[in-house]
Design a protein around this motif. Structure first.
Motif, PDB file in Angstrom:
ATOM      1  N   VAL A   1       0.841  -1.203   0.000  1.00 40.27           N
ATOM      2  CA  VAL A   1       0.000   0.000   0.000  1.00 40.27           C
ATOM      3  C   VAL A   1       0.877   1.254   0.000  1.00 40.27           C
ATOM      4  O   VAL A   1       0.633   2.197  -0.767  1.00 40.27           O
ATOM      5  CB  VAL A   1      -0.948   0.004   1.216  1.00 40.27           C
ATOM      6  CG1 VAL A   1      -1.631   1.368   1.350  1.00 40.27           C
ATOM      7  CG2 VAL A   1      -1.996  -1.086   1.075  1.00 40.27           C
TER       8      VAL A   1
ATOM      9  N   THR B   1      -3.386  -6.536  -3.134  1.00 40.83           N
ATOM     10  CA  THR B   1      -3.310  -5.245  -2.451  1.00 40.83           C
ATOM     11  C   THR B   1      -2.861  -4.155  -3.407  1.00 40.83           C
ATOM     12  O   THR B   1      -3.389  -3.039  -3.402  1.00 40.83           O
ATOM     13  CB  THR B   1      -2.334  -5.323  -1.257  1.00 40.83           C
ATOM     14  OG1 THR B   1      -2.690  -6.418  -0.427  1.00 40.83           O
ATOM     15  CG2 THR B   1      -2.369  -4.039  -0.444  1.00 40.83           C
ATOM     16  N   LYS B   2      -1.878  -4.471  -4.255  1.00 41.99           N
ATOM     17  CA  LYS B   2      -1.392  -3.498  -5.229  1.00 41.99           C
ATOM     18  C   LYS B   2      -2.478  -3.132  -6.239  1.00 41.99           C
ATOM     19  O   LYS B   2      -2.644  -1.961  -6.584  1.00 41.99           O
ATOM     20  CB  LYS B   2      -0.174  -4.062  -5.962  1.00 41.99           C
ATOM     21  CG  LYS B   2       1.107  -4.036  -5.131  1.00 41.99           C
ATOM     22  CD  LYS B   2       2.205  -4.873  -5.741  1.00 41.99           C
ATOM     23  CE  LYS B   2       2.542  -4.465  -7.147  1.00 41.99           C
ATOM     24  NZ  LYS B   2       3.676  -5.271  -7.693  1.00 41.99           N
TER      25      LYS B   2
ATOM     26  N   TYR C   1      -7.551   2.456  -6.869  1.00 41.59           N
ATOM     27  CA  TYR C   1      -7.962   3.619  -6.062  1.00 41.59           C
ATOM     28  C   TYR C   1      -7.362   4.908  -6.626  1.00 41.59           C
ATOM     29  O   TYR C   1      -8.014   5.955  -6.643  1.00 41.59           O
ATOM     30  CB  TYR C   1      -7.532   3.414  -4.614  1.00 41.59           C
ATOM     31  CG  TYR C   1      -7.857   4.580  -3.703  1.00 41.59           C
ATOM     32  CD1 TYR C   1      -9.142   4.753  -3.200  1.00 41.59           C
ATOM     33  CD2 TYR C   1      -6.872   5.508  -3.363  1.00 41.59           C
ATOM     34  CE1 TYR C   1      -9.445   5.832  -2.376  1.00 41.59           C
ATOM     35  CE2 TYR C   1      -7.160   6.589  -2.543  1.00 41.59           C
ATOM     36  CZ  TYR C   1      -8.448   6.736  -2.045  1.00 41.59           C
ATOM     37  OH  TYR C   1      -8.738   7.803  -1.236  1.00 41.59           O
ATOM     38  N   TYR C   2      -6.122   4.824  -7.104  1.00 48.61           N
ATOM     39  CA  TYR C   2      -5.451   6.009  -7.644  1.00 48.61           C
ATOM     40  C   TYR C   2      -5.671   6.180  -9.145  1.00 48.61           C
ATOM     41  O   TYR C   2      -5.056   7.052  -9.775  1.00 48.61           O
ATOM     42  CB  TYR C   2      -3.955   5.962  -7.333  1.00 48.61           C
ATOM     43  CG  TYR C   2      -3.671   6.143  -5.860  1.00 48.61           C
ATOM     44  CD1 TYR C   2      -3.800   7.390  -5.246  1.00 48.61           C
ATOM     45  CD2 TYR C   2      -3.302   5.063  -5.062  1.00 48.61           C
ATOM     46  CE1 TYR C   2      -3.562   7.555  -3.894  1.00 48.61           C
ATOM     47  CE2 TYR C   2      -3.059   5.220  -3.704  1.00 48.61           C
ATOM     48  CZ  TYR C   2      -3.184   6.466  -3.127  1.00 48.61           C
ATOM     49  OH  TYR C   2      -2.952   6.624  -1.780  1.00 48.61           O
TER      50      TYR C   2
ATOM     51  N   SER D   1      -4.901  -0.819  -4.661  1.00 48.71           N
ATOM     52  CA  SER D   1      -4.282   0.498  -4.489  1.00 48.71           C
ATOM     53  C   SER D   1      -4.169   1.234  -5.824  1.00 48.71           C
ATOM     54  O   SER D   1      -4.485   2.427  -5.919  1.00 48.71           O
ATOM     55  CB  SER D   1      -2.893   0.346  -3.855  1.00 48.71           C
ATOM     56  OG  SER D   1      -2.977  -0.272  -2.594  1.00 48.71           O
ATOM     57  N   TYR D   2      -3.714   0.537  -6.872  1.00 43.68           N
ATOM     58  CA  TYR D   2      -3.614   1.160  -8.199  1.00 43.68           C
ATOM     59  C   TYR D   2      -4.992   1.605  -8.695  1.00 43.68           C
ATOM     60  O   TYR D   2      -5.130   2.673  -9.303  1.00 43.68           O
ATOM     61  CB  TYR D   2      -3.005   0.184  -9.208  1.00 43.68           C
ATOM     62  CG  TYR D   2      -1.543  -0.130  -8.992  1.00 43.68           C
ATOM     63  CD1 TYR D   2      -0.648   0.825  -8.528  1.00 43.68           C
ATOM     64  CD2 TYR D   2      -1.038  -1.408  -9.273  1.00 43.68           C
ATOM     65  CE1 TYR D   2       0.697   0.530  -8.341  1.00 43.68           C
ATOM     66  CE2 TYR D   2       0.306  -1.717  -9.094  1.00 43.68           C
ATOM     67  CZ  TYR D   2       1.157  -0.738  -8.619  1.00 43.68           C
ATOM     68  OH  TYR D   2       2.490  -1.049  -8.447  1.00 43.68           O
TER      69      TYR D   2
ATOM     70  N   ALA E   1       2.524   1.644  -3.466  1.00 45.44           N
ATOM     71  CA  ALA E   1       1.569   2.095  -4.486  1.00 45.44           C
ATOM     72  C   ALA E   1       1.206   3.564  -4.295  1.00 45.44           C
ATOM     73  O   ALA E   1       0.965   4.289  -5.273  1.00 45.44           O
ATOM     74  CB  ALA E   1       0.305   1.235  -4.437  1.00 45.44           C
ATOM     75  N   MET E   2       1.170   4.036  -3.048  1.00 41.35           N
ATOM     76  CA  MET E   2       0.865   5.445  -2.779  1.00 41.35           C
ATOM     77  C   MET E   2       1.923   6.371  -3.381  1.00 41.35           C
ATOM     78  O   MET E   2       1.613   7.460  -3.869  1.00 41.35           O
ATOM     79  CB  MET E   2       0.786   5.676  -1.267  1.00 41.35           C
ATOM     80  CG  MET E   2      -0.475   5.140  -0.608  1.00 41.35           C
ATOM     81  SD  MET E   2      -0.409   5.250   1.203  1.00 41.35           S
ATOM     82  CE  MET E   2      -0.262   7.026   1.427  1.00 41.35           C
TER      83      MET E   2
END
Length: 251
Positions: free
Chosen positions: A81, A174-175, A181-182, A178-179, A84-85
Motif C-alpha cells: 500500500v 493489495t497493489k 484507487y489512484y 491500491s492502483y 503504491a501510494m
C-alpha cells in the motif's frame, strides 16, 4: 501482432518463472511496455502475476509453509500500500539500480556449497517482506529478490514456489486495489492483465511438469542464476542512469 508476441513471450517467461522461483515481471516488463506504455506496466503485471500465483497456489497447496506466510501477511499489505501510494510521485530509477546490484551479488553468497554465516529464521521474513512489498508497489516488480532468504531458510523447491505464490497473491491483490484507487486500472490495463494472466496460468502448469524432473540442488542453482540475470537486466534497463551516476562521481 504485438499482443500475440506478448502472449507468446508471457507463456515462455512464466514457465521459466516456475522453474526459477520468480522474476517473470523483470523479463516481461519490456514487452508489456511496448503494448500498453511504461506507466501501465505495473498494474498490468500486478494483475497477471496475481493470476499466475493463484494457479501456483492450487498446484503447490500442500507444500506451502503457512508459518512463513503468517509472518509475511501484515508486512506485505502495509508495504504494498505504501509503495503504491508513492508510485506516481517518486522516481524509481536509483532504486532499480540498487535492487539490480543486490540481485547480482547473490552469486557471491551462494558460489560455494558452504552454509551462509547468517541463518534466516521465520520472523526475519516480516521486516524483509515489508521492504520488498514496498519496493514492488513502488516500481512494479523486484524480481526474485527474496529468493536468497528462502534458500537460506532451507525449504524445498515446491515449498518455495507455493509459499512465495501465496504471498504474491496477497501482495498483488493489495497493489491492484491500491492502483485502482489512484486511477491506474483502466479498461485496457484490465484487458491486457487478464489475457497475460490466463496465459501465465497455463504456463505454470507446464512449468510444474518440468519442475518435477529436476533435483533440489539443480533448482537452487537455477534460482541463483535467475537472480543474477534479473539483476543484470535491471541494471541494463537503467544503464543511462548508471552512466549518469558514474559521470557525477568522476566530476
Amino acid at each position: 501482432m504485438q499482443l500475440i508476441l506478448v502472449l507468446i513471450g508471457a507463456f515462455v517467461v512464466f514457465i521459466l518463472s516456475t522453474l526459477t522461483g520468480g522474476g517473470a515481471s523483470l523479463l516481461l516488463m519490456p514487452l508489456v511496455a511496448v503494448v500498453v506504455g511504461v506507466k501501465a506496466v505495473a498494474p498490468v503485471m500486478a494483475i497477471s502475476i496475481g493470476m499466475s500465483s493463484t494457479s501456483k497456489v492450487a498446484l503447490f497447496w500442500k507444500d506451502i509453509d503457512w508459518k512463513l506466510f503468517a509472518w509475511l501477511f501484515p508486512s506485505t499489505i502495509i508495504g504494498s500500500v505504501l509503495g503504491a501510494m508513492l508510485f506516481a510521485s517518486m522516481s524509481s530509477d536509483y532504486l532499480q539500480i540498487l535492487i539490480g546490484l543486490l540481485l547480482v551479488s547473490t552469486v557471491f553468497q551462494f558460489k560455494k556449497k558452504k552454509q551462509p554465516r547468517f541463518k534466516i529464521k521465520a520472523w526475519h521474513f516480516a521486516p524483509m517482506g515489508l521492504v520488498v512489498a514496498f519496493l514492488s508497489g513502488l516500481i512494479g516488480g523486484v524480481g526474485p529478490l527474496m529468493n536468497s532468504a528462502y534458500l537460506n531458510y532451507g525449504i524445498s523447491k515446491e515449498s518455495l514456489l507455493g509459499t512465495r505464490a501465496a504471498n504474491a497473491i496477497l501482495l498483488h491483490t493489495t497493489k491492484i486495489i491500491s492502483y485502482a484507487y489512484y486511477g491506474y486500472v483502466t479498461g485496457e490495463v484490465l484487458k491486457f492483465g487478464v489475457l497475460i494472466g490466463v496465459t501465465s496460468m497455463v504456463a505454470v502448469y507446464f512449468g510444474k511438469l518440468i519442475l518435477a524432473k529436476i533435483s533440489d540442488n539443480f533448482f537452487r542453482q537455477i534460482v541463483v542464476a535467475s537472480m543474477v540475470l534479473s539483476g543484470i537486466l535491471m541494471l541494463w534497463k537503467n544503464w543511462d542512469v548508471v552512466e549518469r551516476v558514474f559521470q557525477t562521481y568522476q566530476s
